[in-house]
Design a protein around this motif. Structure first.
Motif, PDB file in Angstrom:
ATOM      1  N   VAL A  85      32.067  34.317  56.544  1.00  0.00           N
ATOM      2  CA  VAL A  85      30.907  34.217  55.652  1.00  0.00           C
ATOM      3  C   VAL A  85      29.657  34.749  56.347  1.00  0.00           C
ATOM      4  N   ALA A  86      29.451  34.342  57.595  1.00  0.00           N
ATOM      5  CA  ALA A  86      28.249  34.766  58.314  1.00  0.00           C
ATOM      6  C   ALA A  86      28.239  36.262  58.586  1.00  0.00           C
ATOM      7  N   ASN A  87      29.365  36.797  59.043  1.00  0.00           N
ATOM      8  CA  ASN A  87      29.394  38.184  59.494  1.00  0.00           C
ATOM      9  C   ASN A  87      29.732  39.184  58.395  1.00  0.00           C
ATOM     10  N   THR A  88      30.743  38.888  57.598  1.00  0.00           N
ATOM     11  CA  THR A  88      31.194  39.839  56.586  1.00  0.00           C
ATOM     12  C   THR A  88      30.392  39.715  55.298  1.00  0.00           C
ATOM     13  N   LEU A  89      30.138  38.476  54.887  1.00  0.00           N
ATOM     14  CA  LEU A  89      29.404  38.260  53.636  1.00  0.00           C
ATOM     15  C   LEU A  89      27.914  38.062  53.864  1.00  0.00           C
ATOM     16  N   GLN A  90      27.484  38.239  55.095  1.00  0.00           N
ATOM     17  CA  GLN A  90      26.074  38.117  55.481  1.00  0.00           C
ATOM     18  C   GLN A  90      25.470  36.791  55.043  1.00  0.00           C
ATOM     19  N   GLY A  91      26.274  35.728  55.150  1.00  0.00           N
ATOM     20  CA  GLY A  91      25.793  34.380  54.874  1.00  0.00           C
ATOM     21  C   GLY A  91      25.837  33.957  53.416  1.00  0.00           C
ATOM     22  N   SER A  92      26.223  34.833  52.529  1.00  0.00           N
ATOM     23  CA  SER A  92      26.233  34.519  51.101  1.00  0.00           C
ATOM     24  C   SER A  92      27.631  34.110  50.641  1.00  0.00           C
ATOM     25  N   LEU A  93      27.719  32.992  49.951  1.00  0.00           N
ATOM     26  CA  LEU A  93      28.993  32.549  49.393  1.00  0.00           C
ATOM     27  C   LEU A  93      29.293  33.177  48.032  1.00  0.00           C
ATOM     28  N   SER A  94      28.288  33.792  47.408  1.00  0.00           N
ATOM     29  CA  SER A  94      28.456  34.348  46.058  1.00  0.00           C
ATOM     30  C   SER A  94      29.631  35.315  45.927  1.00  0.00           C
ATOM     31  N   PRO A  95      29.822  36.267  46.856  1.00  0.00           N
ATOM     32  CA  PRO A  95      30.975  37.166  46.696  1.00  0.00           C
ATOM     33  C   PRO A  95      32.307  36.415  46.743  1.00  0.00           C
ATOM     34  N   PHE A  96      32.381  35.400  47.573  1.00  0.00           N
ATOM     35  CA  PHE A  96      33.614  34.620  47.665  1.00  0.00           C
ATOM     36  C   PHE A  96      33.842  33.835  46.374  1.00  0.00           C
ATOM     37  N   VAL A  97      32.808  33.213  45.861  1.00  0.00           N
ATOM     38  CA  VAL A  97      32.930  32.437  44.628  1.00  0.00           C
ATOM     39  C   VAL A  97      33.294  33.364  43.459  1.00  0.00           C
ATOM     40  N   ALA A  98      32.708  34.546  43.427  1.00  0.00           N
ATOM     41  CA  ALA A  98      33.050  35.519  42.371  1.00  0.00           C
ATOM     42  C   ALA A  98      34.523  35.914  42.471  1.00  0.00           C
ATOM     43  N   TRP A  99      34.997  36.141  43.681  1.00  0.00           N
ATOM     44  CA  TRP A  99      36.418  36.470  43.876  1.00  0.00           C
ATOM     45  C   TRP A  99      37.298  35.318  43.412  1.00  0.00           C
ATOM     46  N   MET A 100      36.932  34.094  43.790  1.00  0.00           N
ATOM     47  CA  MET A 100      37.716  32.922  43.384  1.00  0.00           C
ATOM     48  C   MET A 100      37.767  32.792  41.864  1.00  0.00           C
ATOM     49  N   SER A 101      36.654  33.058  41.198  1.00  0.00           N
ATOM     50  CA  SER A 101      36.605  32.890  39.743  1.00  0.00           C
ATOM     51  C   SER A 101      37.486  33.897  39.015  1.00  0.00           C
ATOM     52  N   GLN A 102      37.821  35.003  39.670  1.00  0.00           N
ATOM     53  CA  GLN A 102      38.647  36.027  39.044  1.00  0.00           C
ATOM     54  C   GLN A 102      40.132  35.859  39.344  1.00  0.00           C
ATOM     55  N   ARG A 103      40.456  34.931  40.235  1.00  0.00           N
ATOM     56  CA  ARG A 103      41.871  34.682  40.549  1.00  0.00           C
ATOM     57  C   ARG A 103      42.532  33.964  39.387  1.00  0.00           C
ATOM     58  N   ALA A 104      43.661  34.446  38.974  1.00  0.00           N
ATOM     59  CA  ALA A 104      44.379  33.818  37.870  1.00  0.00           C
ATOM     60  C   ALA A 104      45.313  32.714  38.354  1.00  0.00           C
ATOM     61  N   ASP A 105      45.614  32.713  39.632  1.00  0.00           N
ATOM     62  CA  ASP A 105      46.635  31.794  40.138  1.00  0.00           C
ATOM     63  C   ASP A 105      46.064  30.589  40.893  1.00  0.00           C
ATOM     64  N   VAL A 106      44.900  30.119  40.510  1.00  0.00           N
ATOM     65  CA  VAL A 106      44.340  28.917  41.119  1.00  0.00           C
ATOM     66  C   VAL A 106      45.090  27.713  40.544  1.00  0.00           C
ATOM     67  N   SER A 107      45.708  26.940  41.436  1.00  0.00           N
ATOM     68  CA  SER A 107      46.494  25.787  40.978  1.00  0.00           C
ATOM     69  C   SER A 107      45.574  24.636  40.569  1.00  0.00           C
ATOM     70  N   ASP A 108      46.137  23.688  39.841  1.00  0.00           N
ATOM     71  CA  ASP A 108      45.373  22.501  39.446  1.00  0.00           C
ATOM     72  C   ASP A 108      44.887  21.743  40.677  1.00  0.00           C
ATOM     73  N   GLU A 109      45.719  21.716  41.722  1.00  0.00           N
ATOM     74  CA  GLU A 109      45.341  21.020  42.958  1.00  0.00           C
ATOM     75  C   GLU A 109      44.169  21.712  43.644  1.00  0.00           C
ATOM     76  N   GLU A 110      44.215  23.048  43.694  1.00  0.00           N
ATOM     77  CA  GLU A 110      43.107  23.797  44.301  1.00  0.00           C
ATOM     78  C   GLU A 110      41.822  23.608  43.504  1.00  0.00           C
ATOM     79  N   LEU A 111      41.937  23.641  42.190  1.00  0.00           N
ATOM     80  CA  LEU A 111      40.766  23.458  41.342  1.00  0.00           C
ATOM     81  C   LEU A 111      40.172  22.066  41.537  1.00  0.00           C
ATOM     82  N   ALA A 112      41.011  21.054  41.602  1.00  0.00           N
ATOM     83  CA  ALA A 112      40.536  19.692  41.831  1.00  0.00           C
ATOM     84  C   ALA A 112      39.857  19.578  43.201  1.00  0.00           C
ATOM     85  N   GLU A 113      40.422  20.239  44.201  1.00  0.00           N
ATOM     86  CA  GLU A 113      39.821  20.205  45.538  1.00  0.00           C
ATOM     87  C   GLU A 113      38.450  20.875  45.524  1.00  0.00           C
TER      88      GLU A 113
END
Length: 128
Positions: A85-113
């Protein structure tokens, strides 16, 4: 003192050793290295690098060095993600969250976590 960061292959090897418990270079080369086409000498080099970075320790047992992790795997993973996050995403979580939101295979357990983590973050912000 901050440890040096580790690469993807080193992280995978460290996770293997963490899951396996203490192991010799020969055991790791057979269990982990062969499946990935890594020579014993490559596995040894990686393990010694991890030892130099203080992720592994070794002790001599019956004339053979046994390697074990010095840090719980969760702590190592958290550190690797933090570095990413610090080095590649320059401290921003937004690109990671955007990637997560586009994943179709997020399990119920992962979503709950994830929902639990967001709730924890919100609760901590209210405490401040």
């Amino acid at each position: 003192m901050a440890r040096k960061s580790i690469g993807d292959q080193e992280l995978a090897l460290l996770n293997h050793i963490s899951e396996s418990g203490d192991a010799s270079v020969g055991e790791v080369a057979a269990d982990y290295g062969e499946a990935r086409g890594l020579a014993r000498s490559t596995v040894l080099t990686m393990m010694e690098r991890l030892r130099a970075k203080a992720y592994l320790r070794r002790r001599k047992v019956g004339g053979v060095y046994r390697y074990s992790t010095q840090t719980p795997a969760d702590d190592v993973m958290r550190s690797a993600v933090g570095s990413f996050v610090a080095n590649t995403l320059q401290g921003s979580l937004s690109p990671f969250v955007a990637w997560m939101s586009q994943r179709a295979d997020v399990s119920d357990e992962e979503l709950a976590e994830l929902q639990g983590l967001v709730a924890d973050l919100k609760a901590r912000r209210k405490e401040d």
